[in-house]
Write a protein that holds these residues in place. Structure first.
Motif, PDB file in Angstrom:
ATOM      1  N   LEU A  61       3.612   0.715   2.874  1.00 41.05           N
ATOM      2  CA  LEU A  61       3.367  -0.368   3.802  1.00 41.05           C
ATOM      3  C   LEU A  61       3.459  -1.665   3.026  1.00 41.05           C
ATOM      4  CD1 LEU A  61       0.673  -0.691   6.446  1.00 41.05           C
ATOM      5  CD2 LEU A  61       0.642  -2.324   4.566  1.00 41.05           C
ATOM      6  N   LEU A  62       4.126  -2.648   3.603  1.00 42.46           N
ATOM      7  CA  LEU A  62       4.153  -3.985   3.022  1.00 42.46           C
ATOM      8  C   LEU A  62       3.661  -4.955   4.074  1.00 42.46           C
ATOM      9  CD1 LEU A  62       4.868  -5.965   0.724  1.00 42.46           C
ATOM     10  CD2 LEU A  62       7.136  -6.172   1.774  1.00 42.46           C
ATOM     11  N   TYR A  63       2.523  -5.590   3.801  1.00 44.00           N
ATOM     12  CA  TYR A  63       2.029  -6.659   4.659  1.00 44.00           C
ATOM     13  C   TYR A  63       2.755  -7.928   4.247  1.00 44.00           C
ATOM     14  CZ  TYR A  63      -0.833 -10.669   5.865  1.00 44.00           C
ATOM     15  OH  TYR A  63      -1.250 -11.897   6.308  1.00 44.00           O
ATOM     16  N   VAL A  64       3.271  -8.665   5.228  1.00 44.02           N
ATOM     17  CA  VAL A  64       3.913  -9.952   4.994  1.00 44.02           C
ATOM     18  C   VAL A  64       3.190 -10.970   5.871  1.00 44.02           C
ATOM     19  CG1 VAL A  64       6.062 -11.271   5.097  1.00 44.02           C
ATOM     20  CG2 VAL A  64       6.134  -8.821   4.564  1.00 44.02           C
ATOM     21  N   ARG A  65       2.623 -11.998   5.229  1.00 48.54           N
ATOM     22  CA  ARG A  65       1.904 -13.029   5.984  1.00 48.54           C
ATOM     23  C   ARG A  65       2.853 -13.678   6.996  1.00 48.54           C
ATOM     24  NH1 ARG A  65      -2.734 -15.497   5.474  1.00 48.54           N
ATOM     25  NH2 ARG A  65      -3.098 -14.770   3.364  1.00 48.54           N
ATOM     26  N   ARG A  66       2.340 -13.918   8.179  1.00 47.70           N
ATOM     27  CA  ARG A  66       3.128 -14.541   9.249  1.00 47.70           C
ATOM     28  C   ARG A  66       3.799 -15.826   8.753  1.00 47.70           C
ATOM     29  NH1 ARG A  66       1.320 -14.409  15.203  1.00 47.70           N
ATOM     30  NH2 ARG A  66       0.300 -12.681  14.197  1.00 47.70           N
ATOM     31  N   ARG A  67       5.035 -15.994   9.129  1.00 45.52           N
ATOM     32  CA  ARG A  67       5.877 -17.156   8.805  1.00 45.52           C
ATOM     33  C   ARG A  67       6.240 -17.262   7.318  1.00 45.52           C
ATOM     34  NH1 ARG A  67       3.283 -18.544  13.339  1.00 45.52           N
ATOM     35  NH2 ARG A  67       1.419 -19.636  12.795  1.00 45.52           N
ATOM     36  N   THR A  68       6.049 -16.183   6.573  1.00 52.72           N
ATOM     37  CA  THR A  68       6.477 -16.155   5.172  1.00 52.72           C
ATOM     38  C   THR A  68       7.912 -15.663   5.134  1.00 52.72           C
ATOM     39  OG1 THR A  68       4.235 -15.686   4.404  1.00 52.72           O
ATOM     40  CG2 THR A  68       6.028 -15.166   2.893  1.00 52.72           C
ATOM     41  N   LEU A 114       0.848  -1.190   0.000  1.00 49.32           N
ATOM     42  CA  LEU A 114       0.000   0.000   0.000  1.00 49.32           C
ATOM     43  C   LEU A 114       0.878   1.233   0.000  1.00 49.32           C
ATOM     44  CD1 LEU A 114      -2.473  -1.082   2.814  1.00 49.32           C
ATOM     45  CD2 LEU A 114      -3.023  -0.924   0.387  1.00 49.32           C
ATOM     46  N   SER A 115       0.318   2.344  -0.437  1.00 51.20           N
ATOM     47  CA  SER A 115       1.031   3.616  -0.401  1.00 51.20           C
ATOM     48  C   SER A 115       0.239   4.573   0.479  1.00 51.20           C
ATOM     49  CB  SER A 115       1.166   4.179  -1.812  1.00 51.20           C
ATOM     50  OG  SER A 115       1.868   5.399  -1.779  1.00 51.20           O
ATOM     51  N   GLY A 116       0.915   5.112   1.482  1.00 53.02           N
ATOM     52  CA  GLY A 116       0.257   5.959   2.461  1.00 53.02           C
ATOM     53  C   GLY A 116      -0.421   7.186   1.890  1.00 53.02           C
ATOM     54  N   HIS A 117       0.115   7.754   0.808  1.00 50.53           N
ATOM     55  CA  HIS A 117      -0.483   8.991   0.290  1.00 50.53           C
ATOM     56  C   HIS A 117      -1.895   8.765  -0.253  1.00 50.53           C
ATOM     57  CE1 HIS A 117       0.975   7.570  -3.663  1.00 50.53           C
ATOM     58  NE2 HIS A 117       0.081   8.406  -4.175  1.00 50.53           N
ATOM     59  N   LYS A 118      -2.276   7.517  -0.474  1.00 48.15           N
ATOM     60  CA  LYS A 118      -3.634   7.230  -0.948  1.00 48.15           C
ATOM     61  C   LYS A 118      -4.653   7.346   0.181  1.00 48.15           C
ATOM     62  CE  LYS A 118      -2.723   6.370  -5.237  1.00 48.15           C
ATOM     63  NZ  LYS A 118      -3.290   7.111  -6.332  1.00 48.15           N
ATOM     64  N   PHE A 119      -4.164   7.365   1.432  1.00 53.54           N
ATOM     65  CA  PHE A 119      -5.088   7.587   2.548  1.00 53.54           C
ATOM     66  C   PHE A 119      -4.525   8.594   3.536  1.00 53.54           C
ATOM     67  CE2 PHE A 119      -3.120   3.435   2.793  1.00 53.54           C
ATOM     68  CZ  PHE A 119      -2.540   3.355   4.050  1.00 53.54           C
ATOM     69  N   HIS A 120      -4.073   9.717   2.964  1.00 47.64           N
ATOM     70  CA  HIS A 120      -3.743  10.943   3.689  1.00 47.64           C
ATOM     71  C   HIS A 120      -2.449  10.929   4.496  1.00 47.64           C
ATOM     72  CE1 HIS A 120      -7.732  11.909   2.361  1.00 47.64           C
ATOM     73  NE2 HIS A 120      -8.242  10.943   3.080  1.00 47.64           N
ATOM     74  N   SER A 121      -1.535  10.009   4.249  1.00 48.72           N
ATOM     75  CA  SER A 121      -0.197  10.079   4.828  1.00 48.72           C
ATOM     76  C   SER A 121       0.682  10.872   3.875  1.00 48.72           C
ATOM     77  CB  SER A 121       0.405   8.683   4.992  1.00 48.72           C
ATOM     78  OG  SER A 121      -0.117   8.039   6.118  1.00 48.72           O
ATOM     79  N   PRO A 122       1.800  11.371   4.338  1.00 46.76           N
ATOM     80  CA  PRO A 122       2.712  12.069   3.423  1.00 46.76           C
ATOM     81  C   PRO A 122       3.214  11.138   2.316  1.00 46.76           C
ATOM     82  CG  PRO A 122       3.292  12.492   5.707  1.00 46.76           C
ATOM     83  CD  PRO A 122       2.267  11.404   5.718  1.00 46.76           C
ATOM     84  N   LYS A 123       3.518  11.715   1.162  1.00 41.58           N
ATOM     85  CA  LYS A 123       4.088  10.942   0.055  1.00 41.58           C
ATOM     86  C   LYS A 123       5.377  10.273   0.503  1.00 41.58           C
ATOM     87  CE  LYS A 123       2.410  12.510  -4.256  1.00 41.58           C
ATOM     88  NZ  LYS A 123       2.845  12.253  -5.571  1.00 41.58           N
ATOM     89  N   GLY A 124       5.623   9.098  -0.050  1.00 39.01           N
ATOM     90  CA  GLY A 124       6.860   8.386   0.246  1.00 39.01           C
ATOM     91  C   GLY A 124       6.751   7.368   1.359  1.00 39.01           C
ATOM     92  N   ILE A 125       5.594   7.277   1.997  1.00 41.48           N
ATOM     93  CA  ILE A 125       5.411   6.306   3.073  1.00 41.48           C
ATOM     94  C   ILE A 125       4.625   5.129   2.518  1.00 41.48           C
ATOM     95  CG2 ILE A 125       4.354   5.873   5.319  1.00 41.48           C
ATOM     96  CD1 ILE A 125       4.870   8.795   5.987  1.00 41.48           C
TER      97      ILE A 125
END
Length: 169
Positions: A127-134, A114-125
């Protein structure tokens, strides 16, 4: 990549330029990349995707929602196909916050970005979700910007995500 023996990546020809460029970078390092075409309506042929998975496929990476066409790829089905072949699945979900429910428990992906700027965070932030134990080996060509501590982006992203859509899990 987390398994050196697996040197094949499957993605689509309509991915964000960052994904395309990273796949081209992998090709220069000796990886085989399959860029799947889309149908005339922008949809993805899931039979072709499944046939493109080879014994040495490391990961399938597809966007969830296309920002140019509005097409939504069936990420749950793609995740199930990947699991049935023992292949990791990544989805670029940058266009989905506030539009689609994001429930990683039911989505079936191993990675979701995900990219934070799509939900009102500053540009450049991001998120990477990584499934547990992957198993996961980080790769970044950018890193954290100078002058911003590691905690600041997390605080911006957490605050913005909770404001964006309360139904997120």
């Amino acid at each position: 990549m987390t398994n050196p023996a697996k040197r094949h990546v499957v993605t689509t020809a309509v991915e964000h330029s960052a994904t395309i460029k990273f796949c081209e970078h992998l090709q220069k390092r000796g990886y085989n990349v399959t860029f799947l075409p889309v149908e005339s309506d922008g949809s993805l042929d899931l039979n072709l995707l499944e046939k493109s998975i080879l014994p040495d496929t490391a990961i399938v990476s597809v966007m969830w929602a296309n920002n140019e066409t509005g097409v939504i790829f069936p990420v749950e089905e793609i995740g199930a196909i990947c699991r049935s072949h023992g292949v990791l699945c990544h989805s670029d979900a940058v266009q989905t916050p506030g539009k689609l429910k994001i429930d990683v428990q039911n989505l079936g992906v191993d990675f979701l970005s995900l990219s934070g700027h799509k939900f009102h965070s500053p540009k450049g932030i991001g998120l990477l979700y990584v499934r547990r134990r992957t198993r996961f080996e980080p790769y970044s060509s950018a890193g954290i910007r100078k002058g911003i501590g590691a905690a600041a982006p997390k605080m911006f992203l957490t605050s913005s995500a909770s404001d964006a859509r309360p139904s997120w899990r």
